[in-house]
Design an enzyme around this catalytic site. Structure first.
Site, short mmCIF file in Angstrom:
data_model
loop_
_atom_site.label_atom_id
_atom_site.label_comp_id
_atom_site.label_asym_id
_atom_site.label_seq_id
_atom_site.Cartn_x
_atom_site.Cartn_y
_atom_site.Cartn_z
CE LYS A 77 -1.84 2.73 2.90
NZ LYS A 77 -1.71 3.99 2.11
CD GLU A 134 13.79 0.75 8.90
OE1 GLU A 134 14.23 1.78 9.43
OE2 GLU A 134 14.40 -0.33 8.89
CD GLU A 153 10.34 12.59 11.17
OE1 GLU A 153 9.22 12.09 11.35
OE2 GLU A 153 11.27 12.00 10.59
CB CYS A 183 13.47 8.64 8.03
SG CYS A 183 14.46 7.63 6.93
P1 NAD Z 1 2.57 8.33 7.60
O1 NAD Z 1 2.91 7.54 8.79
O2 NAD Z 1 1.57 9.39 7.70
O3 NAD Z 1 2.05 7.35 6.44
C1 NAD Z 1 2.81 6.23 6.02
C2 NAD Z 1 1.89 5.22 5.36
O4 NAD Z 1 0.96 4.75 6.34
C3 NAD Z 1 1.06 5.79 4.21
O5 NAD Z 1 0.94 4.78 3.23
C4 NAD Z 1 -0.28 6.07 4.88
O6 NAD Z 1 -1.36 6.02 3.99
C5 NAD Z 1 -0.37 4.93 5.88
N1 NAD Z 1 -1.20 5.25 7.04
C6 NAD Z 1 -1.39 6.46 7.61
N2 NAD Z 1 -2.16 6.34 8.70
C7 NAD Z 1 -2.46 5.03 8.82
C8 NAD Z 1 -3.21 4.27 9.76
N3 NAD Z 1 -3.79 4.86 10.79
N4 NAD Z 1 -3.31 2.95 9.59
C9 NAD Z 1 -2.69 2.36 8.54
N5 NAD Z 1 -1.96 3.00 7.63
C10 NAD Z 1 -1.84 4.33 7.76
O7 NAD Z 1 3.97 8.86 7.05
P2 NAD Z 1 4.22 9.84 5.83
O8 NAD Z 1 3.72 11.18 6.22
O9 NAD Z 1 3.72 9.20 4.58
O10 NAD Z 1 5.82 9.83 5.75
C11 NAD Z 1 6.60 10.60 6.58
C12 NAD Z 1 7.09 9.80 7.77
O11 NAD Z 1 7.76 8.63 7.34
C13 NAD Z 1 8.10 10.56 8.58
O12 NAD Z 1 7.83 10.44 9.95
C14 NAD Z 1 9.41 9.88 8.25
O13 NAD Z 1 10.39 9.99 9.22
C15 NAD Z 1 8.99 8.49 8.02
N6 NAD Z 1 9.98 7.80 7.18
C16 NAD Z 1 10.81 6.87 7.78
C17 NAD Z 1 11.79 6.25 7.02
C18 NAD Z 1 12.73 5.25 7.65
O14 NAD Z 1 13.32 4.45 6.92
N7 NAD Z 1 12.93 5.23 8.95
C19 NAD Z 1 11.92 6.53 5.66
C20 NAD Z 1 11.05 7.45 5.11
C21 NAD Z 1 10.07 8.06 5.88
#
Ligand code: NAD
Length: 498
Positions: A176, A249, A384, A283
């Site tokens: 997804k 992650e 963050e 991240c």
């Molecule tokens: P997010 O957590 O809002 O969303 C990530 C994914 O989860 C998306 O596909 C979203 O649709 C889904 N999602 C959101 N809420 C959900 C829920 N309640 N239940 C199930 N799925 C859900 O993150 P984002 O805004 O897309 O990305 C930014 C974040 O990702 C930042 O915090 C960043 O640090 C993190 N990130 C981490 C890494 C790593 O490798 N550690 C890499 C890239 C991004």
């Protein structure tokens, strides 16, 4: 003008969702709809999991490692030959600069090749027991159907970290992507089909939080999530209810520590790349700059000057150094974080607002921003931002630097800049982070494990260790005694001891 539409990818077919609903893909540089994407409902998630389960049981778990490896190399070939096109699509979808998205496609291809090399080498071990009458060995087997939920900042790169080891290990997957950047994952699905993977091995369902929740609770065998700590926490508890293993992650607030004796020019470049690369939407962004007193003023002055010269503009233009923020909610969030830091008394020395000017009128641009005199207790130092905002915190001694660096709920990455080799190794040893860079920042490789501590998550991606997340170990004990006097002689004796 008609815009492209992207259906879901389920059981090897490109299909509309059963509810026939769609959502819009927004180009953050133009703030305009540039594609539409089919939205999955619960029924589609169920079908995708069932398709993956069928492919796992009927085909993929029985396909030889050699054959899996060949298909993965074919996929890598396709990703390489489509790198320019795929990079341009990703830049259009999330505003990341083409000079980063195109090499990321090549990096992703490298991931499929790296793990393809393991597909036919996933053997267990044989261990002699105390009893010679029992032959004991282990096998390493795929887990089954894996749910992969990914964010918007680097969809294809982040997916490769998960999908490459999962496929090599013989798992089937339902992916997804983020509702803010789904297009390249669906384009990637076309390459999967073209490479010749059996139907159902890889599936893609699109949508937001509801689709993510339905996927995790829909009968999969493992969850691999990259995203925010807040959502990671929610998904981990949902997975806990279903007793599913999880790889997380999550976010970071990574310290980049500069000592007085650092190579000044190298450090300046490392700091700039660490925070403004990918518009800070990574991240591992080095968002807390810890600077020793002796070098502080000179460094901050130089950083502010260089930050003001960063070339912003069309993400598809090769000359652009910093693209847009990926979507409107994130744009607003970053501006809020800046306002909160200002109100808390941090001293603004660069940027501080949305960027305007030629070629910037239409997009979600934010100026490269620097706050000096930040206290590590301030919100700007603890949470963050996921944007181009740097917080500078001054320190005196090595002990103090380490204390400030470790005083964070996160533990993803850290940088240390010094010519003192002993100090570099001491910091590397004692800092609470899954990744440490010495005199460099954001240096990554497919061979090197990647992941965090504390609220940055658990499990490792990339490197040989990534395979552990997609394999389970089975122990097999075989009685080879010639007659009933051997291991089965006494029905109540513990077998294998003698
Ligand atoms: P997010 O957590 O809002 O969303 C990530 C994914 O989860 C998306 O596909 C979203 O649709 C889904 N999602 C959101 N809420 C959900 C829920 N309640 N239940 C199930 N799925 C859900 O993150 P984002 O805004 O897309 O990305 C930014 C974040 O990702 C930042 O915090 C960043 O640090 C993190 N990130 C981490 C890494 C790593 O490798 N550690 C890499 C890239 C991004």
């Amino acid at each position: 003008m008609s815009i492209p539409h992207y259906p879901l990818f389920i059981g090897g077919e490109f299909v509309e969702g059963t509810a026939k609903s769609r959502f819009e893909a927004i180009n953050p540089y133009k703030k305009a709809v540039w594609a539409t994407v089919a939205e999955a409902g619960e029924q589609d998630v169920r079908l995708a999991i069932a398709g993956a389960r069928h492919a796992f049981e009927s085909t993929w778990s029985k396909t030889s490692g050699l054959q899996r490896s060949k298909l993965m190399h074919r996929l890598a070939d396709l990703l390489e030959s489509n790198a320019a096109r795929m990079g341009a699509l990703e830049s259009t979808d999330n505003g990341k600069v083409i000079r980063e998205t195109r090499p990321q496609m090549i990096f992703a291809a490298r991931a499929y090749r790296f793990f393809a090399g393991y597909a036919d080498k996933l053997w267990g071990s044989q261990m002699p027991l105390d009893s010679r009458d029992i032959v004991n060995y282990t096998t390493r087997q795929p887990i089954g159907v894996v749910a992969m939920i990914i964010p918007w900042n680097s969809p294809i790169g982040i997916l490769a970290n998960k999908l490459a080891p999962a496929l090599a290990a013989g798992n089937c997957v339902v992916i997804k992507p983020s509702e803010h950047a789904s297009v390249t994952t669906l384009e990637f699905a076309k390459l999967v089909a073209e490479a010749g993977f059996p139907p159902g091995v890889v599936n893609v369902v699109c949508g937001g939080a509801d689709v993510g929740r339905a996927l995790v609770s829909g009968g999969v065998n493992k969850v691999s999530f990259t995203g925010s700590t807040m959502v990671g926490r929610e998904l981990a508890s949902l997975a806990g209810q279903c007793l599913l293993p999880v790889t997380l992650e999550l976010g970071g607030k990574s310290p980049n520590i500069i000592f007085d004796d650092a190579d000044f020019e190298k450090a300046v470049n490392g700091v700039l790349g660490g925070i403004y690369g990918a518009t800070g939407q990574t991240c591992v962004a080095g968002s807390r700059l810890l600077v020793q007193h002796g070098i502080h003023d000179r460094l901050v002055t130089q950083l502010a000057e260089r930050a003001g010269k960063i070339r912003m503009g069309n993400p598809l233009d090769e000359a652009t150094e910093m693209g847009t923020v990926a979507n409107e909610p994130q744009f607003r969030r970053i501006l809020n974080c800046i306002a909160t830091a200002t109100a808390a008394g941090a001293r603004l020395v660069a940027g501080g607002s949305a960027a305007t000017g030629k070629h910037l009128e239409t997009g979600y641009f934010i100026q490269p921003t620097i706050f000096d005199q930040v206290d590590n207790a301030m919100q700007i130092a603890r949470e963050e931002v996921f944007g181009p905002v740097l917080s500078v915190i001054a320190f005196g001694t090595e002990e103090e630097a380490l204390e400030i660096a470790n005083d964070s709920p996160y533990g993803l990455a850290a940088g240390v800049w010094t010519q003192n080799i002993g100090r570099a190794h001491r910091i590397a040893r004692d800092i609470q982070a899954g990744l440490v860079w010495v005199n460099t920042y954001r240096a990554v490789a497919i061979q090197a494990p990647f992941g965090g501590l504390k609220e940055s998550g658990f499990g490792r991606e990339r490197g040989e260790e990534a395979l552990d997340g997609y394999l389970t170990t089975k122990n097999i004990a075989v009685n080879i005694a010639v007659d009933s006097h051997g291991a089965n002689a006494d029905p109540f004796a513990i077998k294998g001891l003698t």
